[in-house]
Scaffold this active site. Sequence first.
Site, short mmCIF file in Angstrom:
data_model
loop_
_atom_site.label_atom_id
_atom_site.label_comp_id
_atom_site.label_asym_id
_atom_site.label_seq_id
_atom_site.Cartn_x
_atom_site.Cartn_y
_atom_site.Cartn_z
N GLU A 233 0.80 -1.22 0.00
CA GLU A 233 0.00 0.00 0.00
C GLU A 233 0.84 1.27 0.00
O GLU A 233 0.31 2.37 -0.16
CB GLU A 233 -0.96 -0.01 1.20
CG GLU A 233 -2.05 -1.07 1.05
CD GLU A 233 -3.01 -1.13 2.22
OE1 GLU A 233 -2.65 -0.61 3.30
OE2 GLU A 233 -4.10 -1.70 2.06
N GLU B 255 7.60 -21.38 8.09
CA GLU B 255 7.87 -20.50 9.22
C GLU B 255 8.96 -21.04 10.14
O GLU B 255 9.54 -20.31 10.93
CB GLU B 255 6.60 -20.24 10.03
CG GLU B 255 6.13 -21.41 10.90
CD GLU B 255 5.03 -20.99 11.86
OE1 GLU B 255 5.23 -21.16 13.06
OE2 GLU B 255 3.99 -20.48 11.41
#
Length: 311
Positions: free
Chosen positions: A94, A125
């Site tokens: 963004e 992860e």
Amino acid sequence: MTSTSNPRDLRAELETLTTEAFRPELADIDRLPTLDIARLMNAEDASVPAAVAARLPEIAAAIDAVAARMASGGRLIYAGAGTAGRLGVLDASECPPTFNTDPAQVVGLIAGGPEAMVTSVEGAEDSKELARADLDGLVLGASDTVVGVSASGRTPYAIGAVEHARARGALTIGLSCNAHSALAAAADHGIEIVVGPELVTGSTRLKAGTAQKLVLNMLSTITMIRLGKTYGNLMVDVRASNEKLRARSRRIVALATGAEDAEIERALAATDGEVKNAILALLTGVDGPTATRLLEESGGHLRAALAAAGG
């Protein structure tokens, strides 16, 4: 605290984490009316801003350090797994439309790569090596910042990213939602937003996710304010990539200058649609090329360019 591959040890480790704690008083939540569950959840969410407020000095110190590095050409890089990774990618994606940054200036890394944005990539992860490889692909420099994001504060991918970045001389930030986390300990700046146990046990996309989103909003937004990407609270570096943003650009110029629509259109046309340049031209009377030069000489800071032009 370090991670382990022994399932029994891992279970014991998780049981020590606030974010994983079980709340007996909510054991019958599934029997409650929907409105009561919604009220409970809303009350839980309302506690998050206070937890963030308790760590504002640490957040501000981290932002000042990030802004100093980015002012010298550095990048802001988020690294996380699962929800934490997705929030980092969201914040990074963004920045170009909001602040007209280069897509390579704010980067989001998620364990498992782009596929992990929409589906679980098992085991990603748990790999510090994967984090190192992802960062090596970016060719880290001393002016860069790496933000490891992990609700538990124990995710190997996030810790590995911070450790590797720090070894390369980059600035490091560890954002977690448990006190005394390995992630915060590994970083130059540790930010621990302790929001307490979740409504649904261990579902850290809830309060922990909200807390991380709030902090990431601050890291990117206030850094961009420090870098001159706003004029007051106006997004003067907005990239007009669609009709809505073009309309917003015209409105921002109007709010900053008080000019009439026809003047605004002429100024935007003369400055290739660059909002900041158009504002400078309208407020000082300089032409488009001069506005561009003044902003370049002022490092993109509109207030400094206005002062240099006598505006």
